[in-house]
Design an enzyme around this catalytic site. Structure first.
Site, PDB file in Angstrom:
ATOM      1  N   GLY A 129       0.837  -1.202   0.000  1.00 37.94           N
ATOM      2  CA  GLY A 129       0.000   0.000   0.000  1.00 37.94           C
ATOM      3  C   GLY A 129       0.865   1.241   0.000  1.00 37.94           C
ATOM      4  N   SER A 131       1.198   3.438  -3.295  1.00 45.13           N
ATOM      5  CA  SER A 131       0.665   4.450  -4.218  1.00 45.13           C
ATOM      6  C   SER A 131      -0.662   5.021  -3.737  1.00 45.13           C
ATOM      7  CB  SER A 131       0.441   3.842  -5.601  1.00 45.13           C
ATOM      8  OG  SER A 131       1.614   3.261  -6.085  1.00 45.13           O
ATOM      9  N   SER A 163      -1.877  -4.341  -5.734  1.00 46.50           N
ATOM     10  CA  SER A 163      -2.011  -5.627  -6.440  1.00 46.50           C
ATOM     11  C   SER A 163      -2.382  -6.730  -5.463  1.00 46.50           C
ATOM     12  CB  SER A 163      -0.688  -6.029  -7.099  1.00 46.50           C
ATOM     13  OG  SER A 163      -0.241  -5.045  -7.963  1.00 46.50           O
ATOM     14  N   GLU A 246      14.869  -6.720  -3.968  1.00 44.65           N
ATOM     15  CA  GLU A 246      14.851  -7.718  -5.041  1.00 44.65           C
ATOM     16  C   GLU A 246      16.050  -7.395  -5.932  1.00 44.65           C
ATOM     17  OE1 GLU A 246      14.423  -9.797  -8.245  1.00 44.65           O
ATOM     18  OE2 GLU A 246      13.973  -7.684  -8.535  1.00 44.65           O
TER      19      GLU A 246
HETATM   20  C1  LIG Z   1       0.988  -3.797 -12.776  1.00 45.36           C
HETATM   21  C2  LIG Z   1       1.088  -2.760 -11.693  1.00 45.36           C
HETATM   22  C3  LIG Z   1       1.127  -3.169 -10.370  1.00 45.36           C
HETATM   23  C4  LIG Z   1       1.184  -2.209  -9.356  1.00 45.36           C
HETATM   24  N1  LIG Z   1       1.149  -2.656  -8.059  1.00 45.36           N
HETATM   25  C5  LIG Z   1       1.183  -1.755  -7.057  1.00 45.36           C
HETATM   26  C6  LIG Z   1       1.097  -2.196  -5.696  1.00 45.36           C
HETATM   27  O1  LIG Z   1       0.936  -3.391  -5.415  1.00 45.36           O
HETATM   28  N2  LIG Z   1       1.140  -1.278  -4.720  1.00 45.36           N
HETATM   29  C7  LIG Z   1       1.304   0.041  -4.987  1.00 45.36           C
HETATM   30  O2  LIG Z   1       1.397   0.817  -4.034  1.00 45.36           O
HETATM   31  N3  LIG Z   1       1.362   0.515  -6.269  1.00 45.36           N
HETATM   32  C8  LIG Z   1       1.295  -0.362  -7.300  1.00 45.36           C
HETATM   33  N4  LIG Z   1       1.329   0.073  -8.602  1.00 45.36           N
HETATM   34  C9  LIG Z   1       1.339   1.500  -8.867  1.00 45.36           C
HETATM   35  C10 LIG Z   1       2.644   2.014  -9.455  1.00 45.36           C
HETATM   36  O3  LIG Z   1       3.634   2.050  -8.471  1.00 45.36           O
HETATM   37  C11 LIG Z   1       2.350   3.400 -10.032  1.00 45.36           C
HETATM   38  O4  LIG Z   1       1.413   3.226 -11.094  1.00 45.36           O
HETATM   39  C12 LIG Z   1       3.586   4.067 -10.582  1.00 45.36           C
HETATM   40  O5  LIG Z   1       4.459   4.416  -9.537  1.00 45.36           O
HETATM   41  C13 LIG Z   1       3.222   5.348 -11.389  1.00 45.36           C
HETATM   42  O6  LIG Z   1       2.441   6.176 -10.625  1.00 45.36           O
HETATM   43  P1  LIG Z   1       1.046   6.752 -11.173  1.00 45.36           P
HETATM   44  O7  LIG Z   1       0.264   5.607 -11.718  1.00 45.36           O
HETATM   45  O8  LIG Z   1       0.443   7.548 -10.077  1.00 45.36           O
HETATM   46  O9  LIG Z   1       1.412   7.686 -12.382  1.00 45.36           O
HETATM   47  P2  LIG Z   1       1.953   9.182 -12.289  1.00 45.36           P
HETATM   48  O10 LIG Z   1       3.086   9.235 -11.343  1.00 45.36           O
HETATM   49  O11 LIG Z   1       0.796  10.086 -12.040  1.00 45.36           O
HETATM   50  O12 LIG Z   1       2.497   9.405 -13.757  1.00 45.36           O
HETATM   51  C14 LIG Z   1       1.644   9.745 -14.860  1.00 45.36           C
HETATM   52  C15 LIG Z   1       2.524   9.932 -16.082  1.00 45.36           C
HETATM   53  O13 LIG Z   1       3.415  11.049 -15.871  1.00 45.36           O
HETATM   54  C16 LIG Z   1       4.766  10.634 -16.031  1.00 45.36           C
HETATM   55  N5  LIG Z   1       5.628  11.293 -15.045  1.00 45.36           N
HETATM   56  C17 LIG Z   1       5.393  11.440 -13.728  1.00 45.36           C
HETATM   57  N6  LIG Z   1       6.409  12.100 -13.140  1.00 45.36           N
HETATM   58  C18 LIG Z   1       7.321  12.352 -14.110  1.00 45.36           C
HETATM   59  C19 LIG Z   1       8.584  13.008 -14.143  1.00 45.36           C
HETATM   60  N7  LIG Z   1       9.138  13.491 -13.019  1.00 45.36           N
HETATM   61  N8  LIG Z   1       9.268  13.088 -15.324  1.00 45.36           N
HETATM   62  C20 LIG Z   1       8.710  12.585 -16.474  1.00 45.36           C
HETATM   63  N9  LIG Z   1       7.499  11.974 -16.513  1.00 45.36           N
HETATM   64  C21 LIG Z   1       6.814  11.851 -15.342  1.00 45.36           C
HETATM   65  C22 LIG Z   1       4.758   9.131 -15.771  1.00 45.36           C
HETATM   66  O14 LIG Z   1       5.847   8.490 -16.398  1.00 45.36           O
HETATM   67  C23 LIG Z   1       3.416   8.714 -16.375  1.00 45.36           C
HETATM   68  O15 LIG Z   1       3.537   8.558 -17.761  1.00 45.36           O
HETATM   69  C24 LIG Z   1       1.256  -0.842  -9.656  1.00 45.36           C
HETATM   70  C25 LIG Z   1       1.202  -0.424 -10.994  1.00 45.36           C
HETATM   71  C26 LIG Z   1       1.112  -1.361 -12.002  1.00 45.36           C
HETATM   72  C27 LIG Z   1       1.028  -0.898 -13.432  1.00 45.36           C
END
Ligand SMILES: Cc1cc2nc3c(=O)[nH]c(=O)nc-3n(C[C@H](O)[C@H](O)[C@H](O)COP(=O)(O)OP(=O)(O)OC[C@H]3O[C@@H](n4cnc5c(N)ncnc54)[C@H](O)[C@@H]3O)c2cc1C
Length: 404
Positions: A129, A131, A163, A246
């Site tokens: 937990g 994000s 997840s 990891e």
């Molecule tokens: C398959 C999968 C499993 C996951 N499992 C978990 C989980 O179990 N627990 C958990 O806590 N989270 C989990 N996540 C979440 C994951 O950690 C986040 O989706 C990821 O960190 C991106 O954050 P966001 O989705 O909020 O996108 P954002 O951070 O909002 O990004 C949106 C877009 O902006 C771009 N961006 C953001 N900041 C920058 C920057 N500084 N420079 C350039 N571009 C930028 C990003 O690349 C992206 O394209 C999972 C995600 C996936 C896809």
């Protein structure tokens, strides 16, 4: 050196023999289209089997019931798991890697005693937990709030993208305990029992049709202070231990699975699919096959380079970021080619095969899911920022004033 190599080869044969004797034949075909509960039961079965064989927790210390394998032995083990196409233990990923790494580095003896044995029985599934709706790439912006009241913390807020939280009993939770401190300084790290009153889960349905993730709502949730990992307000440092727990073996396994899976693409290119799959005598298909094949070989070299660094005690460096970008973009092209070759059959996305890897031959599902790899564990853009700053020494991204 020669003795060492002979020993490793002996170990390889041992693992190969064990997998041959114990891996249910055709498990992928049998589990295709199964209900989620059956997939969960199969993951539990396979984890227990792997534990019986002595391979379920290869990097865990013997004192906790793990195998205590050397890093070189773990490399061999993951190569063989990939080669056999054995299930990936994805339901146990957080527990085996993140929980073990975090509690070993920063947890208390009591926490380790409470959770490690239960994880290895296969009964304790964990989720993460971290994000939140406005804190993903910029995780330090998280706002889920934990207020101390005596020997408890009261937590309010929301988490997202967790997840497999719907299968988990515990969650590794990051929450803000000091809203006055600069971003990274006021965060604490907790063990959250998901059976605590005040927690609700809402599944998030993906483009693939599954709900692999969940939103997690916390409403006056009590966490006993004994569930704090590390120092109060010191959660950011603990989170670094989680993220570095990891050491490259997952990507090794994935790279090997892709190398083995390439045969499926070749086969598909040589046999016409109903209604339209293009074939190997098409120049464009040949070009794409060669491109994917070459990049798979290059991926393995990149992984070898990183593993070599770890074996020499130099740390993984910036290699994980380079490999993450390279792998996820290659996976997209690999599975896209599968969709092209698969004809009409590949237009239909069958339900996901839990633990089946990323190139199951269910091409539409594989292709749609491949996009997740460009996001999870740090998006491609974030990895490119890391490469730019840490490997190339380019100027850092400008930070907003007052943000620390
Ligand atoms: C398959 C999968 C499993 C996951 N499992 C978990 C989980 O179990 N627990 C958990 O806590 N989270 C989990 N996540 C979440 C994951 O950690 C986040 O989706 C990821 O960190 C991106 O954050 P966001 O989705 O909020 O996108 P954002 O951070 O909002 O990004 C949106 C877009 O902006 C771009 N961006 C953001 N900041 C920058 C920057 N500084 N420079 C350039 N571009 C930028 C990003 O690349 C992206 O394209 C999972 C995600 C996936 C896809």
């Amino acid at each position: 050196m020669i003795d060492e190599l002979k020993k490793l080869e002996g170990f390889r044969q041992e693992v190969r023999g064990w997998l041959l004797a114990n891996l249910p034949a055709d498990w992928q075909a049998k589990m295709r289209g199964a209900a989620e509960a059956d997939h969960v039961a199969f993951q539990k079965f396979w984890f227990r089997k792997m534990m019986e064989g002595g391979y379920g927790a290869p990097h865990w210390a013997r004192e906790w019931g793990g195998s205590g394998f050397s890093f070189a032995e773990q490399i061999v083990l993951y190569e063989e798991i990939a080669r056999a196409g054995a299930p990936r233990l994805i339901l146990y990923f957080i527990a085996l890697h993140h929980v073990y790494g975090t509690l070993t580095a920063c947890g208390s003896e009591e926490q380790r005693r409470r959770h490690f044995p239960a994880v290895l029985t296969g009964d304790e599934i964990w989720c993460q937990g971290f994000s939140e709706p406005n804190a993903g790439s910029d995780l330090a912006s998280l706002r889920c709030r934990a207020e101390r009241r005596g020997d408890r913390f009261i937590v309010n807020g929301q988490k997202t993208w967790s997840s497999n939280a719907h299968h988990a009993r515990y969650c590794l939770l990051l929450a803000r305990t000091d809203p006055q401190a600069t971003k990274t300084r006021g965060i604490s790290y907790f063990i959250l029992d998901l059976k605590t009153p005040g927690i609700s889960l809402r599944p998030i349905k993906q483009i693939t049709g599954e709900a692999h993730f969940n939103e997690l709502f916390l409403d006056d949730v009590e966490i006993p202070a004994e569930n704090l990992i590390g120092a109060e307000h010191g959660g950011w440092a603990v989170a670094q231990a989680t993220l570095s727990s990891e050491r490259g073996l997952t990507i090794l396994e994935l790279a090997e699975r892709m190398r083995n899976g390439f045969g499926m693409l070749l086969k598909a290119a040589q046999s016409p699919a109903p209604m339209g799959g293009q074939l190997i005598d098409d120049d464009e298909i040949r070009r794409r096959l060669i491109d994917v094949h070459t990049r798979i070989q290059a991926l393995r070299l990149l992984v070898n380079n990183m593993l070599g660094r770890v074996l020499r005690g130099e740390g993984a460096g910036v290699e994980p970021s380079i490999i993450k970008v390279y792998y996820s973009e290659l996976l997209r092209d690999f599975t896209d080619l599968g969709v092209t070759l698969g004809g009409i059959g590949a237009q239909y996305a069958e339900p996901i095969l839990m633990g089946g890897g990323n190139e199951t031959g269910n091409w539409m599902q594989d292709y749609l899911y491949s996009w997740a790899w460009t996001i999870s564990g740090g998006t491609s853009e974030i990895q490119r920022n890391i490469i730019a700053e840490k490997a190339l020494g380019l100027p850092r991204e400008p930070k907003l004033a007052g943000v620390g």
